[in-house]
Write a protein that holds these residues in place. Structure first.
Motif, short mmCIF file in Angstrom:
data_model
loop_
_atom_site.label_atom_id
_atom_site.label_comp_id
_atom_site.label_asym_id
_atom_site.label_seq_id
_atom_site.Cartn_x
_atom_site.Cartn_y
_atom_site.Cartn_z
N UNK A 1 -5.58 16.61 3.31
CA UNK A 1 -6.91 16.00 3.46
C UNK A 1 -7.03 15.27 4.80
N UNK B 1 -16.15 10.17 13.18
CA UNK B 1 -16.97 11.37 13.05
C UNK B 1 -17.75 11.38 11.75
N UNK C 1 -12.53 11.37 -2.29
CA UNK C 1 -11.14 11.76 -2.61
C UNK C 1 -10.91 11.74 -4.11
N UNK D 1 -6.93 5.44 13.32
CA UNK D 1 -7.73 6.28 12.43
C UNK D 1 -6.83 7.05 11.46
N UNK E 1 -10.03 16.52 6.85
CA UNK E 1 -11.18 15.63 6.90
C UNK E 1 -11.21 14.77 8.16
N UNK E 2 -10.04 14.53 8.76
CA UNK E 2 -10.02 13.58 9.87
C UNK E 2 -9.49 14.20 11.17
N UNK F 1 -2.71 4.59 -3.51
CA UNK F 1 -3.55 4.10 -2.41
C UNK F 1 -5.02 4.20 -2.75
N UNK F 2 -5.38 5.27 -3.46
CA UNK F 2 -6.80 5.41 -3.82
C UNK F 2 -7.24 4.33 -4.80
N UNK G 1 -0.20 8.65 -3.05
CA UNK G 1 -1.59 8.96 -2.73
C UNK G 1 -2.53 8.40 -3.80
N UNK H 1 -3.90 6.14 10.42
CA UNK H 1 -3.36 5.20 9.44
C UNK H 1 -4.41 4.88 8.38
N UNK H 2 -5.65 4.73 8.84
CA UNK H 2 -6.73 4.46 7.88
C UNK H 2 -6.87 5.63 6.91
N UNK H 3 -6.75 6.85 7.42
CA UNK H 3 -6.87 8.03 6.57
C UNK H 3 -5.81 8.00 5.49
N UNK H 4 -4.59 7.69 5.90
CA UNK H 4 -3.52 7.64 4.92
C UNK H 4 -3.72 6.46 3.97
N UNK H 5 -4.16 5.34 4.56
CA UNK H 5 -4.32 4.12 3.76
C UNK H 5 -5.37 4.23 2.67
N UNK H 6 -6.43 5.00 2.90
CA UNK H 6 -7.45 5.12 1.86
C UNK H 6 -7.03 6.14 0.81
N UNK H 7 -5.89 6.77 1.01
CA UNK H 7 -5.37 7.66 -0.02
C UNK H 7 -5.61 9.14 0.21
N UNK H 8 -5.62 9.56 1.49
CA UNK H 8 -5.74 10.99 1.75
C UNK H 8 -4.35 11.62 1.67
N UNK H 9 -4.30 12.83 1.10
CA UNK H 9 -3.06 13.59 1.17
C UNK H 9 -2.94 14.11 2.60
N UNK I 1 -8.83 -2.45 7.10
CA UNK I 1 -7.79 -2.34 8.12
C UNK I 1 -8.01 -3.26 9.29
N UNK J 1 0.81 -1.22 0.00
CA UNK J 1 0.00 0.00 0.00
C UNK J 1 0.85 1.27 0.00
N UNK K 1 2.24 2.50 2.61
CA UNK K 1 2.27 3.17 3.90
C UNK K 1 3.67 3.04 4.47
N UNK L 1 -13.81 6.05 10.29
CA UNK L 1 -13.68 7.40 10.83
C UNK L 1 -14.87 7.68 11.75
#
Lengths: 252, 521
Positions: free
Chosen positions: B126, A91, A104, B113, B130-131, A76-77, A73, B115-123, A83, A50, A52, A89
């Motif tokens: 973002x 919120x 995204x 959270x 967003x998070x 990953x998208x 980036x 890591x998930x943000x980065x993992x889904x492809x957020x810059x 996970x 990925x 990461x 998330x």
């Protein structure tokens, strides 16, 4: 096809290796399970795919192209990632969580909505009832389904799953495993699935890669790894649960 | 008692609104700046870990600087009075809780959270927008709340440098020893702090991301929106009155009774004889604050003393010749500051060798030199400053060629009581102090003309006089009309009889026939 060639990862500048000289191919449309106990390097490998994490040495290619040349980036998208410990998330509503990658990628709102609804139905969550809720208001199993829905939303070619069912009770896990199998057949994805659960590996994997202390012990179909273990570690790994099963049968 | 309080309140209600508005603007604007700067710094500190220590440290140090010291420092650095240095000071104070809570809030978002943000492809941007920020928001708003509530309290001090606000009442109350005025500032300030606390608490409730529920009914949404808008509404409505009032002439004063009375007299004269709108920015910290404000155009005029202008402002040696001193300050102020000295009011607030009226009558004392033959047996009480300064007791001995048998250092505020109680026989009083009349004291004539003159006169910006020539005409009506005796009486009315400085000023001007309109304002 994803090809890992002599991939190593050290977090301490080469003193110890989390992953050492790992070479493995994941064929299109197959589900490769990485099996091993905690600390064996399976999650590290997934994170390197990925991006990461970056490998200390070695290359990872996708369809012949080195992924280190790609924008991380964007890369990953383009792949789905479910996970360990869910990683929803807190919120964002269920719908927003499922549609996050679409957001995204800049999809228009109506299209995002439609897709999120589709995905929720696909993983067996009633969109009417749940799409406006927050993750906290859902059960563990439901949250895990949302995690899978999120990973699938952008219709990625590759799907990475890091012990997605690890925190669930046995019954729920069994149901989700069965659902994943049927999903897999319908969607035709290339999946890398990480687990420490031998039965999960045997159920889900087209092929199983056994990792121990950062090194690949054996990779092959379930018949191959169980029937012709390549190392004493692999043999022991499958013998122990087999004995336990036998003992369990005796009790019955 | 109750009726008295009611009329006291009713009289001051319009000003109360103005001050509340100013107070809210000071707090609101400074907290807004602090949010911009503090959250940015907090984000930066989260990203670049080595600057975290210095940032939090610096913000912490800023907060330990005593408020008055901070205000005075900024005043000196910015060379101006009013809202700007006050807002800057309040902004600096508000930084720490906001920076700290931003860092804590952003850092408190779980690794999983992130890591998930980065993992889904957020810059990274973002991921933040967003998070991290939405999840940290309750903690950040809690910091803002702390900063804003403290800011309402600290803002009371900004009246000291002419920024207005509720502190204006407190300052005036302290200058006049009037508890009612102090309470008029302190109670609304406390209520305001509670209101701001409540409003931001409501906002925090509304913004909590985890409080979103499945059923988003209209009423719930409306409540939430109201809770977010509430603090803005409070700050905006208050601020409206502040911005609206645009005076033609702004009059300043230092922070003691006589200055406030003189300020009111000048304001009343201008209001009565011209149709200009006057703003009273009284109780500014002291000479240098008033002078700085005048030179930088924050006020158009105030009353200064010739001796003070000569020594404190121009830094020259004191001189005993009143005409020469007046000429010097007039010339220097015009050339250096573009400020005009108008004709003096008449009174001379200098040191004055003062005895009991009864003693003066018994022994036939009229002039200072009359004391010479008695001096050996007299006990003098002088302020420490007077004992040391060359234009005080040392110079006095030179000029008059005698000294007192016993000299005690005594606080300037206490010497009047000391002589009234018979503890000392002679004091160096300020010539226009109200207690001279109240305690039956007798200032002796300075027959050797030793003491430097401190004649009060309006000092006005030249540009103001050019724009509004009628101001000079209005102010010159009082020239020479206010002698030491009258000034003592007016000071006494305020200090001893607790009358308001404005009513005292008005009564005097009326008695001299200097006000056209007899209508009550």
């Amino acid at each position: 096809m994803i090809r890992l060639s002599s991939v190593s990862k050290s977090f301490d500048g080469g003193l110890t290796y989390a992953v050492r000289e790992l070479s493995v191919e994941i064929h299109d449309g197959e589900t490769l399970v990485m099996l091993g106990s905690s600390g064996c390097g399976k999650t590290t490998t997934l994170k390197m795919i990925n991006r990461l994490l970056e490998p200390t040495s070695g290359t990872i290619e996708v369809d012949g192209e080195d992924i280190s040349q790609r924008d991380p980036v964007q890369w990953r998208r383009s792949i789905g990632y479910a996970f360990q410990g869910i990683g929803l998330f807190p919120h964002m509503t269920v719908e927003e969580n499922v549609a996050i990658v679409l957001r995204l990628l800049g999809w228009p709102t109506a299209k995002k909505r439609r897709r999120a609804t589709e995905m929720l139905e696909l993983v067996g969550i009633d969109p009417e009832k749940f799409s406006r809720r927050l993750p906290d208001q859902l059960s563990g199993g439901q949250q895990q389904r949302i995690g899978v829905a999120r990973a699938l939303a952008a219709d990625p070619e590759y799907l990475l799953m890091d012990e997605p069912f690890g925190a669930l009770d046995a019954l729920t896990r069994d149901t989700l495993q069965q659902e994943l199998l049927s999903l897999k057949q319908r969607l035709c994805k290339t999946v890398v699935f990480v687990t420490h659960d031998i039965f999960e590996a045997l159920t889900i994997g087209d092929r199983i890669a056994v990792l121990h202390k950062g090194e690949l012990q054996q990779v092959g179909t379930s018949e191959e790894v169980v029937g012709r273990p390549a190392s004493p570690f692999v043999r022991e790994l499958f013998e122990k649960p087999a004995k336990q099963l036998a003992a369990f049968r005796d009790v019955l | 008692m109750n009726a008295e309080w009611t009329s006291f309140l009713v009289d001051r209600l319009p000003e109360l609104w103005l001050r509340v508005g100013q107070h809210l603007v000071l707090t609101g604007v400074s907290v807004a700046f602090a949010i911009l700067i503090g959250v940015s710094l907090g984000i930066l500190a989260g990203r670049v870990s080595w600057i975290r220590g210095p940032i939090v440290g610096a913000a912490g140090v800023l907060q330990t600087i005593p408020s008055l010291a901070m205000l005075t420092l900024l005043l000196a650095l910015l060379q101006r009075i009013g809202a700007v240095p006050a807002i800057l000071a309040l902004t600096l104070y508000a930084l720490l809780p906001i920076v700290r809570n931003t860092i804590t809030g952003l850092g408190g978002v779980s690794r999983e959270v992130v890591e998930a943000a980065r993992g889904v492809g957020m810059s990274r941007w973002q991921e933040l927008r967003l998070v991290r920020l939405p999840l940290a928001l309750p903690v950040i708003v809690a910091g803002i709340r702390t900063a804003a509530v403290a800011g309402v309290g600290i803002a009371t001090l900004s009246a000291f440098i002419g920024a207005g606000g509720l502190g204006q009442f407190i300052n005036r109350g302290l200058a006049l020893a009037d508890t009612r005025l102090i309470l008029l500032g302190a109670i609304p300030a406390a209520l305001l702090a509670l209101l701001v606390d409540f409003a931001l608490g409501a906002t925090n409730w509304a913004l909590d991301p985890r409080r979103k529920t499945g059923s988003r009914t209209r009423t719930k949404m409306a409540t939430r929106m109201a809770a977010i808008i509430l603090p803005f509404l409070i700050f905006a409505t208050g601020g409206f009155g502040y911005v609206r009032a645009r005076p033609d002439i702004t009059i300043g004063s230092k922070n003691f009774t006589e200055q406030i009375i003189l300020g009111h007299m000048m304001a009343l004269l201008i209001e009565d004889h011209t149709n200009l709108k006057v703003d009273r920015r009284f109780n500014l910290g002291g000479t240098m604050i008033c002078h700085g404000a005048l030179v930088h155009g924050e006020i158009d005029l105030y009353a200064e003393y010739t001796g003070t202008g000569l020594t404190a402002v121009l830094g020259q040696e004191p001189s005993a010749d009143p005409d020469q001193v007046y000429k010097t300050v007039s010339r220097e102020y015009r050339d250096r500051f573009d400020v005009q000295w108008l004709d003096p009011f008449g009174m001379n607030n200098t040191y004055s060798i003062t005895v009991l009226q009864a003693d003066a009558e018994r022994y036939g004392w009229d002039k200072v030199s009359d004391l010479e033959s008695w001096a050996k047996g007299l006990h003098a009480g002088f302020p420490g400053e007077f004992v040391e300064r060359p234009d005080g007791y040392p110079g006095f001995q030179n000029a008059y060629r005698f000294e007192f048998g016993q000299v005690s250092d005594i606080d300037a505020g206490l010497m009047y009581d000391a002589i009234a109680n018979g503890e000392v026989d002679v004091i160096a009083a300020f010539a226009t102090d109200g207690r001279i009349a109240a305690y039956n004291l007798r200032p002796l004539v300075d027959d050797r003309r030793f003491f430097p003159p401190y004649h009060a006169a309006p000092v006005v910006r030249t540009t103001t006089l050019r724009q509004y020539p009628q101001v000079r005409d209005a102010l010159e009506k009082i020239a020479g009309a206010l002698d030491d005796r009258s000034m003592r009486k007016l000071n006494g009315w305020v200090d001893q009889e607790r009358r308001s400085p404005e009513s005292v000023a008005k009564a005097f001007l009326r008695s001299k026939g200097l006000l056209k309109g007899m209508q009550k304002r």
